[in-house]
Design a protein around this motif. Structure first.
Motif, short mmCIF file in Angstrom:
data_model
loop_
_atom_site.label_atom_id
_atom_site.label_comp_id
_atom_site.label_asym_id
_atom_site.label_seq_id
_atom_site.Cartn_x
_atom_site.Cartn_y
_atom_site.Cartn_z
N ALA A 12 0.47 -3.33 -10.45
CA ALA A 12 1.40 -2.23 -10.56
C ALA A 12 1.60 -1.49 -9.35
O ALA A 12 2.70 -1.08 -9.13
CB ALA A 12 0.66 -0.97 -11.39
N LEU A 13 0.62 -1.59 -8.29
CA LEU A 13 0.94 -0.82 -6.98
C LEU A 13 1.32 -1.85 -5.78
O LEU A 13 2.12 -1.15 -4.88
CB LEU A 13 -0.41 0.01 -6.76
CG LEU A 13 -0.93 0.89 -7.68
CD1 LEU A 13 -2.09 1.70 -6.98
CD2 LEU A 13 0.23 1.81 -8.12
N TYR A 14 1.11 -2.98 -6.09
CA TYR A 14 1.50 -3.83 -4.91
C TYR A 14 3.11 -3.74 -4.57
O TYR A 14 3.51 -4.09 -3.30
CB TYR A 14 1.01 -5.34 -4.78
CG TYR A 14 1.90 -6.31 -5.46
CD1 TYR A 14 2.94 -6.86 -4.89
CD2 TYR A 14 1.46 -6.52 -7.07
CE1 TYR A 14 3.55 -7.88 -5.82
CE2 TYR A 14 2.01 -7.63 -7.63
CZ TYR A 14 3.31 -8.09 -6.99
OH TYR A 14 3.90 -9.26 -7.69
N TYR A 19 7.60 -2.75 -1.13
CA TYR A 19 8.74 -2.09 -0.87
C TYR A 19 8.68 -1.12 0.62
O TYR A 19 9.54 -0.89 1.54
CB TYR A 19 9.21 -1.07 -1.68
CG TYR A 19 10.52 -0.48 -1.40
CD1 TYR A 19 11.69 -1.03 -1.39
CD2 TYR A 19 10.46 0.84 -1.44
CE1 TYR A 19 12.87 -0.23 -1.29
CE2 TYR A 19 11.72 1.81 -1.13
CZ TYR A 19 12.71 0.92 -0.87
OH TYR A 19 14.07 1.80 -0.77
N VAL A 20 7.53 -0.62 0.87
CA VAL A 20 7.46 0.31 1.62
C VAL A 20 7.33 -0.48 3.14
O VAL A 20 7.82 -0.30 4.27
CB VAL A 20 6.06 1.24 1.64
CG1 VAL A 20 5.68 1.64 3.25
CG2 VAL A 20 6.09 2.29 0.62
N ILE A 143 8.76 -0.80 -13.12
CA ILE A 143 7.84 -1.59 -12.64
C ILE A 143 6.22 -1.19 -12.71
O ILE A 143 5.47 -1.34 -13.45
CB ILE A 143 7.86 -2.25 -11.17
CG1 ILE A 143 9.24 -2.96 -11.14
CG2 ILE A 143 6.62 -3.11 -10.65
CD1 ILE A 143 9.53 -3.35 -9.72
N VAL A 144 5.93 0.05 -11.90
CA VAL A 144 5.00 0.55 -11.72
C VAL A 144 4.31 1.07 -13.24
O VAL A 144 3.18 0.86 -13.51
CB VAL A 144 4.85 1.55 -10.76
CG1 VAL A 144 3.29 2.41 -10.67
CG2 VAL A 144 4.96 1.29 -9.43
N VAL A 164 1.65 8.32 -8.15
CA VAL A 164 2.00 7.34 -6.99
C VAL A 164 3.26 7.82 -6.45
O VAL A 164 3.54 7.65 -5.18
CB VAL A 164 1.93 5.92 -7.70
CG1 VAL A 164 2.74 5.10 -6.72
CG2 VAL A 164 0.68 5.47 -7.99
N PHE A 165 4.08 8.27 -7.26
CA PHE A 165 5.57 8.67 -6.73
C PHE A 165 5.36 9.72 -6.07
O PHE A 165 6.34 9.96 -5.12
CB PHE A 165 6.58 8.86 -8.32
CG PHE A 165 8.02 9.47 -7.81
CD1 PHE A 165 8.68 8.48 -7.33
CD2 PHE A 165 8.35 10.63 -8.31
CE1 PHE A 165 9.92 8.68 -7.06
CE2 PHE A 165 9.56 10.89 -8.18
CZ PHE A 165 10.40 10.13 -7.42
N GLY A 166 4.51 10.71 -6.19
CA GLY A 166 4.33 11.85 -5.52
C GLY A 166 3.78 11.54 -3.97
O GLY A 166 4.21 11.90 -3.08
#
Length: 259
Positions: A12-14, A19-20, A143-144, A164-166
């Motif tokens: 979920a997080l990769y 993207y970063v 996605i996440v 995560v968005f925050g």
């Protein structure tokens, strides 16, 4: 069991980390190629987002391939309610944060805010109400959230995807604001069954923020206004009531399906 949970979280997080990294590299290359002062920071961010978008688009559509898509009947009334709730939540959260000194204490937020409002109104609207909502909703909800939901814990997936968005905004002010907005968007995405709804809600909230700053919309609605606090709390209550109406029973029903 733990290995499965860790794998689900990693899956979920990769994409966020990818993207970063990609967007940072693209931004650096654009800065070297055309110069940081040649175009406005907002225009540079738009170019960066568009050129980095394949790192979001590819995994998003890969996840959807071969899966049955749940599509709830699209009703204009429900969509308008979601957008109204998003705008009320956005304005109320911004106002409540204004009542603190968090904005003055966060240099990172001040830099981000200056970049956010660095161009013409039309460029800002295109960047914040078209490009950003589409890409961010595909990444954080499409996605996440969807990958976190595979664990069967929908509530946990909603909260974590919002946090995560925050966190990805890298400052306390936007963590509080975007975290709560992210939770709201995950909820409406789940209840409405289509990514279009959170995209439009996200766009509406951003468009009102741009209009408020650039056009003087709600100019008289400041901390000096005696009705600032009660109106802000009323807007927050309206957002909560609308969200409760839209989601009543539906999240519970869906959680039962996942279990």
């Amino acid at each position: 069991m733990w290995s499965t949970k860790i794998r689900n979280i990693w899956d979920a997080l990769y994409p966020v980390a990818l993207y970063v990294v990609v967007s940072d590299c693209v931004y650096m290359l654009l800065t070297l190629a055309i110069g940081e002062n040649t175009i406005s920071p907002m225009a540079l961010q738009i170019l960066t987002a568009l050129l980095s978008s394949p790192s979001i688009v590819y995994p998003y559509f890969s996840d959807r391939r071969g899966q049955p898509q749940e599509m709830r009947e699209k009703k204009l009334f429900r969509l308008l309610l979601v957008c109204a709730a998003a705008v009320c939540l956005s304005v109320s959260l911004n106002n409540l944060i204004l009542m603190t000194d968090l904005k003055e204490q966060s240099e990172t937020y001040q830099k981000v805010n200056a970049s956010f409002f660095s161009s013409t109104v039309w460029v800002e609207l295109f960047g914040t109400s078209v490009v950003t909502p589409i890409l961010e909703e595909m990444l954080y909800r499409g996605i996440v959230y969807n990958r976190l939901k595979r664990s069967g814990r929908m509530g946990m997936a909603i909260v974590i995807s919002g946090l995560v968005f925050g966190l990805i905004h890298f400052n306390l002010v936007q963590f509080l604001y975007a975290g709560l907005i992210g939770i709201f968007l995950a909820v409406v995405y789940e209840t409405e069954g289509t990514l279009l709804v959170p995209v439009l809600a996200h766009a509406a909230a951003n468009a009102v923020a741009v209009a408020r700053v650039e056009t003087g919309f709600l100019q008289g609605f400041t901390e000096e206004n005696q009705f600032f606090v009660p109106i802000s709390l009323c807007l927050l209550a309206i957002s909560i009531i609308i969200t409760a109406y839209l989601t009543k029973g539906r999240l519970f029903e869906k959680q039962l399906k996942y279990n």
